[in-house]
Design an enzyme around this catalytic site. Sequence first.
Site, PDB file in Angstrom:
ATOM      1  N   SER A   1      24.537  33.475  29.647  1.00  0.00           N
ATOM      2  CA  SER A   1      25.935  33.781  29.337  1.00  0.00           C
ATOM      3  C   SER A   1      26.080  35.033  28.483  1.00  0.00           C
ATOM      4  O   SER A   1      27.082  35.746  28.586  1.00  0.00           O
ATOM      5  CB  SER A   1      26.588  32.586  28.642  1.00  0.00           C
ATOM      6  OG  SER A   1      26.647  31.497  29.539  1.00  0.00           O
ATOM      7  N   PHE A   2      25.091  35.318  27.654  1.00  0.00           N
ATOM      8  CA  PHE A   2      25.138  36.507  26.813  1.00  0.00           C
ATOM      9  C   PHE A   2      25.209  37.783  27.657  1.00  0.00           C
ATOM     10  O   PHE A   2      25.798  38.787  27.246  1.00  0.00           O
ATOM     11  CB  PHE A   2      23.912  36.536  25.890  1.00  0.00           C
ATOM     12  CG  PHE A   2      23.958  37.618  24.852  1.00  0.00           C
ATOM     13  CD1 PHE A   2      24.699  37.454  23.686  1.00  0.00           C
ATOM     14  CD2 PHE A   2      23.265  38.801  25.032  1.00  0.00           C
ATOM     15  CE1 PHE A   2      24.743  38.457  22.725  1.00  0.00           C
ATOM     16  CE2 PHE A   2      23.303  39.807  24.075  1.00  0.00           C
ATOM     17  CZ  PHE A   2      24.047  39.633  22.915  1.00  0.00           C
TER      18      PHE A   2
ATOM     19  N   VAL B   1      27.607  28.672  30.983  1.00  0.00           N
ATOM     20  CA  VAL B   1      27.708  27.461  30.172  1.00  0.00           C
ATOM     21  C   VAL B   1      26.778  27.607  28.977  1.00  0.00           C
ATOM     22  O   VAL B   1      25.639  28.051  29.112  1.00  0.00           O
ATOM     23  CB  VAL B   1      27.397  26.178  30.979  1.00  0.00           C
ATOM     24  CG1 VAL B   1      26.003  26.195  31.562  1.00  0.00           C
ATOM     25  CG2 VAL B   1      27.610  24.927  30.143  1.00  0.00           C
TER      26      VAL B   1
ATOM     27  N   HIS C   1      22.890  29.482  17.130  1.00  0.00           N
ATOM     28  CA  HIS C   1      22.783  30.261  18.360  1.00  0.00           C
ATOM     29  C   HIS C   1      24.021  30.059  19.248  1.00  0.00           C
ATOM     30  O   HIS C   1      24.559  31.016  19.812  1.00  0.00           O
ATOM     31  CB  HIS C   1      21.507  29.848  19.104  1.00  0.00           C
ATOM     32  CG  HIS C   1      21.311  30.528  20.421  1.00  0.00           C
ATOM     33  ND1 HIS C   1      20.877  31.826  20.522  1.00  0.00           N
ATOM     34  CD2 HIS C   1      21.495  30.088  21.684  1.00  0.00           C
ATOM     35  CE1 HIS C   1      20.797  32.158  21.806  1.00  0.00           C
ATOM     36  NE2 HIS C   1      21.171  31.123  22.527  1.00  0.00           N
TER      37      HIS C   1
END
Length: 158
Positions: free
Chosen positions: A58-59, A81, A89
């Site tokens: 996702s980052f 997700v 984190h």
Amino acid sequence: MSGEGAPKLDVQGAKGLKVAVVAAQWHTVVMDGLIAGAERALDEFGVTDYQVLRVPGSFELPVAAKALAARGYDAIVALGVVIRGGTPHFDFVCEAATMGLTQVSVDSGIPVGFGLLTCDNEQQALDRAGLADSKEDKGHEATTAALSTAVLIRGLGA
């Protein structure tokens, strides 16, 4: 349930849009459901010119969305997700991805459907993944929102 009160969007005029779906690879079952929901929405609204691309997590969604925005897409759908763990984190990834996707959309003028699930546990993610026993279909919802906004923008002559 978080989906209560959501509008029922009936997207007219999405045929001919060029759409990119960018999806994270973590949590395979959830991601497969989100992608399937996005593809159902694209099919439902007559969009045939689309591409599904995968990023590690996702980052990485914002940087991929930025690259896609520069390549002539009318709408982008970002799917991912992040499930809360025992460290901060979760907070860092959720905030970075959310802010990054917002920046891409505002800076480019291209709608980015927000299909990033930020859940406390795996069951919450499964409940939103659009699977047979899910309560919600966030992949479909994010895609419908992106298409609806793209149609609106196209109607403005932008």
